[in-house]
Design a protein around this motif. Structure first.
Motif, short mmCIF file in Angstrom:
data_model
loop_
_atom_site.label_atom_id
_atom_site.label_comp_id
_atom_site.label_asym_id
_atom_site.label_seq_id
_atom_site.Cartn_x
_atom_site.Cartn_y
_atom_site.Cartn_z
N GLY A 175 0.80 -1.21 0.00
CA GLY A 175 0.00 0.00 0.00
C GLY A 175 0.83 1.26 0.00
N THR A 176 1.93 1.27 0.75
CA THR A 176 2.80 2.45 0.81
C THR A 176 3.49 2.69 -0.53
OG1 THR A 176 3.20 2.05 3.16
CG2 THR A 176 4.76 3.47 2.00
N ALA A 177 4.01 1.62 -1.16
CA ALA A 177 4.69 1.77 -2.44
C ALA A 177 3.73 2.31 -3.50
CB ALA A 177 5.26 0.42 -2.89
N VAL A 178 2.51 1.78 -3.54
CA VAL A 178 1.54 2.24 -4.53
C VAL A 178 1.16 3.70 -4.27
CG1 VAL A 178 -0.80 1.92 -5.41
CG2 VAL A 178 0.65 -0.06 -4.97
N SER A 179 1.00 4.07 -3.00
CA SER A 179 0.60 5.43 -2.66
C SER A 179 1.65 6.45 -3.08
CB SER A 179 0.34 5.53 -1.16
OG SER A 179 -0.70 4.68 -0.77
N LEU A 180 2.91 6.14 -2.85
CA LEU A 180 3.98 7.04 -3.26
C LEU A 180 4.08 7.11 -4.78
CD1 LEU A 180 6.71 6.09 -0.64
CD2 LEU A 180 5.35 8.19 -0.71
N GLU A 181 3.92 5.98 -5.44
CA GLU A 181 3.95 5.96 -6.90
C GLU A 181 2.81 6.79 -7.48
OE1 GLU A 181 4.13 2.55 -10.43
OE2 GLU A 181 2.83 2.28 -8.69
N PHE A 182 1.71 6.87 -6.74
CA PHE A 182 0.53 7.58 -7.23
C PHE A 182 0.75 9.08 -7.34
CE2 PHE A 182 -3.71 8.32 -8.24
CZ PHE A 182 -4.25 9.31 -7.43
N LEU A 183 1.82 9.62 -6.78
CA LEU A 183 2.11 11.04 -6.92
C LEU A 183 2.26 11.43 -8.40
CD1 LEU A 183 4.56 11.60 -3.94
CD2 LEU A 183 2.19 12.38 -4.13
N GLY A 184 2.64 10.48 -9.25
CA GLY A 184 2.74 10.76 -10.68
C GLY A 184 1.39 11.08 -11.29
N THR A 193 -9.04 13.02 -15.73
CA THR A 193 -10.00 12.16 -15.04
C THR A 193 -9.42 10.77 -14.82
OG1 THR A 193 -11.77 13.37 -16.13
CG2 THR A 193 -12.36 11.28 -15.11
N PHE A 194 -8.74 10.24 -15.83
CA PHE A 194 -8.08 8.95 -15.68
C PHE A 194 -7.10 8.98 -14.52
CE2 PHE A 194 -4.77 5.86 -16.42
CZ PHE A 194 -5.42 4.76 -16.96
N ALA A 195 -6.31 10.04 -14.44
CA ALA A 195 -5.32 10.16 -13.37
C ALA A 195 -5.98 10.21 -12.00
CB ALA A 195 -4.46 11.40 -13.59
N LEU A 196 -7.09 10.96 -11.90
CA LEU A 196 -7.78 11.07 -10.61
C LEU A 196 -8.39 9.74 -10.18
CD1 LEU A 196 -9.54 14.54 -10.69
CD2 LEU A 196 -7.84 13.74 -9.04
N LEU A 197 -8.97 9.02 -11.13
CA LEU A 197 -9.62 7.76 -10.78
C LEU A 197 -8.61 6.67 -10.40
CD1 LEU A 197 -12.60 7.54 -13.29
CD2 LEU A 197 -12.67 7.95 -10.83
N THR A 198 -7.34 6.86 -10.76
CA THR A 198 -6.33 5.93 -10.29
C THR A 198 -6.12 6.06 -8.79
OG1 THR A 198 -4.56 7.49 -10.85
CG2 THR A 198 -5.05 5.77 -12.47
N ALA A 199 -6.76 7.07 -8.17
CA ALA A 199 -6.74 7.17 -6.71
C ALA A 199 -7.38 5.95 -6.05
CB ALA A 199 -7.47 8.44 -6.25
N LEU A 200 -8.18 5.21 -6.82
CA LEU A 200 -8.74 3.96 -6.29
C LEU A 200 -7.66 2.91 -6.06
CD1 LEU A 200 -11.88 3.73 -8.59
CD2 LEU A 200 -11.96 3.81 -6.10
N LEU A 201 -6.55 3.01 -6.77
CA LEU A 201 -5.55 1.95 -6.71
C LEU A 201 -4.82 1.86 -5.37
CD1 LEU A 201 -4.10 2.12 -10.34
CD2 LEU A 201 -5.93 0.70 -9.42
N PRO A 202 -4.41 3.00 -4.73
CA PRO A 202 -3.80 2.84 -3.40
C PRO A 202 -4.74 2.16 -2.40
CG PRO A 202 -3.34 5.02 -4.27
CD PRO A 202 -4.34 4.39 -5.20
N ALA A 203 -6.03 2.50 -2.44
CA ALA A 203 -6.98 1.87 -1.54
C ALA A 203 -7.09 0.38 -1.83
CB ALA A 203 -8.35 2.53 -1.67
N THR A 204 -7.13 0.04 -3.10
CA THR A 204 -7.21 -1.36 -3.50
C THR A 204 -5.97 -2.12 -3.06
OG1 THR A 204 -8.49 -0.71 -5.43
CG2 THR A 204 -7.57 -2.92 -5.43
#
Length: 292
Positions: free
Chosen positions: A106-115, A247-258
């Protein structure tokens, strides 16, 4: 980046199967991070970069066999952009897996999500989009920052590689959308993944044959390629044709939670209070982005 020209109702159903974009992202994320959980187990057998390379090889072979891209007419420009897309995609995978070798999923995905957050911030329009970006960024900071233990060896290395993977992820969104909207995204994905596997083969030099050590290891490697690349990236090619980049970038916010959910259930990585807070913030951002 602008959205593709409006399509009729029938065309949208053909491309997306009638599923709303958030549902596509949830499906993609669950499958992708189940594959990542299998990859974490493989890290005990071979280096993380080698696992990432095999992921590219397996998905590339299956995509080429499925799509048979040689049936299409290709210009040199189309081949070049697909090849660049594949190298970026492969580099993102390698960087992320090295980060995953040092950080919880979860931490790795969350940090990667900054992109993707950066893409949304630069390409999004309107107050709702800006607020969604702020909420998503706060959620990522809460998950990645408050949950990090800097005294653990390798944490700094993991953070550096996760942030580098985020840069690659941002490039993947921007270039991938152009490819998906301009022509068959799956055919370009097949060509790009194959090129990426060849270009990044040096990262697995001397350790690649470890994947053939036993039938169980080989099956796990194939599972990582199918779960982490073939299925989710095919789903994302559908989503990229239906959504603007912001919009695609924002919806990838689901990925850290997943990823937190998969890490908890499969890897028994219990989230911290900061991660739970981040989940709430990201869920609010996704709800706001979906309304927009």
């Amino acid at each position: 980046m602008s959205a593709p020209p409006p399509a009729g109702r029938g065309r949208r159903r053909d491309r997306g199967g009638g599923l709303p974009a958030p549902a596509l992202f949830v499906l993609s994320g669950v499958v992708q991070y189940l594959g990542a959980a299998v990859a974490v187990v493989l890290f005990a057998v071979m280096p993380a970069a080698t696992v990432a390379w095999w992921r590219l090889v397996v998905s590339g072979v299956l995509l080429v066999v499925w799509r048979r891209p040689w049936r299409r007419r290709w210009t040199w420009r189309a081949l070049g952009s697909s090849a660049l897309f594949g190298v970026i995609l492969g580099g993102m995978n390698v960087l992320f897996y090295v980060a995953l070798d040092h950080l919880p999923l979860g931490t790795a995905v969350s940090l990667e999500f900054l992109g993707p957050v950066a893409v949304a911030a630069l390409a999004g329009r309107g107050l709702a989009a800006r607020l969604a970006v702020v909420l998503a960024l706060a959620g990522v900071v809460s998950i990645g920052g408050l949950g990090l233990d800097w005294s653990t060896p390798g944490t700094g290395t993991g953070v550096a590689f996760a942030l580098a993977a985020g840069v690659a992820w941002a490039a993947y969104i921007l270039l991938g959308r152009r490819i998906a909207v301009g022509r068959s995204g799956l055919d370009s994905l097949a060509v790009g993944t194959a090129v990426g596997a060849v270009a990044l083969s040096p990262v697995a030099a001397g350790t690649a044959t470890t994947a053939l050590a036993s039938p169980g290891v080989a099956a796990a490697v194939i599972g990582v390629g199918v779960l982490s690349s073939l299925v989710p990236y095919a789903i994302e090619q559908v989503a990229l044709t239906r959504l603007p980049a912001a919009t695609f970038a924002l919806l990838t916010a689901l990925l850290p939670a997943t990823s937190l959910l998969v890490g908890l259930v499969v890897l028994q990585q219990v989230p911290t209070a900061g991660e739970v807070l981040g989940l709430a913030l990201i869920s609010a951002a996704v709800a706001l982005a979906s309304r927009g």
